[in-house]
Write a protein that holds these residues in place. Structure first.
Motif, short mmCIF file in Angstrom:
data_model
loop_
_atom_site.label_atom_id
_atom_site.label_comp_id
_atom_site.label_asym_id
_atom_site.label_seq_id
_atom_site.Cartn_x
_atom_site.Cartn_y
_atom_site.Cartn_z
N VAL A 1 -26.34 -20.50 28.61
CA VAL A 1 -27.22 -21.82 28.84
C VAL A 1 -26.31 -21.79 30.19
O VAL A 1 -24.88 -22.29 30.38
N LEU B 1 -31.38 -29.52 28.73
CA LEU B 1 -30.44 -29.37 26.85
C LEU B 1 -29.99 -30.48 27.55
O LEU B 1 -28.49 -31.23 27.72
N ALA C 1 -24.68 -31.71 30.74
CA ALA C 1 -22.92 -32.43 29.69
C ALA C 1 -21.70 -32.85 30.25
O ALA C 1 -21.85 -33.28 31.68
N ALA D 1 -25.81 -28.80 19.37
CA ALA D 1 -26.59 -27.96 20.34
C ALA D 1 -26.11 -26.50 19.87
O ALA D 1 -27.60 -25.60 19.96
N ALA E 1 -24.31 -25.02 32.79
CA ALA E 1 -24.23 -26.05 32.11
C ALA E 1 -23.68 -27.06 33.28
O ALA E 1 -22.28 -26.44 34.08
N THR F 1 -27.26 -33.35 25.52
CA THR F 1 -26.24 -32.93 23.70
C THR F 1 -25.96 -34.48 23.61
O THR F 1 -24.84 -34.81 22.68
N HIS G 1 -27.45 -28.03 31.17
CA HIS G 1 -26.87 -28.65 30.33
C HIS G 1 -26.51 -29.77 31.00
O HIS G 1 -25.67 -29.28 31.65
#
Length: 216
Positions: free
Chosen positions: A127, A53, A117, A101, A129, A55, A115
């Motif tokens: 999730v 993921l 991040a 997100a 991160a 973002t 993620h």
């Protein structure tokens, strides 16, 4: 009289947004609130995850050599600019979300997501991160903040909205209009501004177009 547009996002995005404003015939005030910097990190075992993921384009721009270990994982990206940065870094983008997100994750089938991040982020249930970059506040003097009076300030993130709300006292907010990259960012700025509008699309071009409309 047309108001100037205050670009608050960090570099290098600040310069790109200012150029977009100039190309459209507007006047930009370049006043980044943060500086984005890389953070040392180690990539986990890619076999523990089904997808990444991403973002922010900053994760790909500043992720460094550790990204190579995760290159086989598909990417779910928030926003077209993030997806473009992921592709430029050699990743395969399978989803480009047009909202935030949380909305993107909610629409995906169950999977193990990693993620990539920033240090300051909203936790997403289910999730994992890992921090790959940080946005450090830049010092701003009173004169710089006062230069925002009579402008339309562009807000690209919740964190920028919150910091602007701290920097600008309530008595001075009525002189500033806000163009935000989505409703959540607009809400984070609080009350008292001359006008607040949220872009329905998560891309810089849409935000600039909205800000130019507010400037008239």
């Amino acid at each position: 009289m047309t108001r100037p547009l205050a670009v608050l996002r960090p570099e290098p995005g600040n310069a790109r947004t200012a150029a977009r404003i100039a190309d459209a015939g507007g006047t930009a005030i370049r006043l980044p609130l943060f500086a984005v910097v890389p953070v040392a990190w180690q990539a986990p075992d890619p076999a523990a995850f089904d997808a990444l993921l991403v973002t922010s384009a900053n994760a790909m721009r500043l992720g460094g050599a550790a990204l190579a270990r995760l290159a086989a994982l598909p990417v779910h990206a928030v926003g077209a600019a993030t997806a473009e940065a992921a592709r430029a870094a050699g990743f395969r983008v399978v989803t480009t979300g047009g909202a935030d997100a949380a909305t993107l994750v909610a629409g995906l089938p169950p999977q193990r997501l990693l993620h990539l991040a920033g240090r300051e982020r909203v936790a997403l249930p289910g999730v994992t991160a890992i921090t790959v970059y940080a946005a450090d506040p830049l010092p701003l003097g009173t004169q710089a903040v006062e230069s925002l009076a009579g402008s339309v300030a562009l807000l690209h993130s919740v964190r920028a909205a919150r910091r602007l709300a701290v920097l600008v006292p309530p008595a001075a907010r009525a002189a500033i209009r806000l163009a935000a990259l989505g409703p959540a960012i607009a809400a984070a700025a609080g009350d008292g501004w001359a006008q607040v509008a949220a872009s329905p699309h998560l891309d810089d071009a849409a935000l600039v177009a909205l800000a130019l409309h507010l400037a008239d």
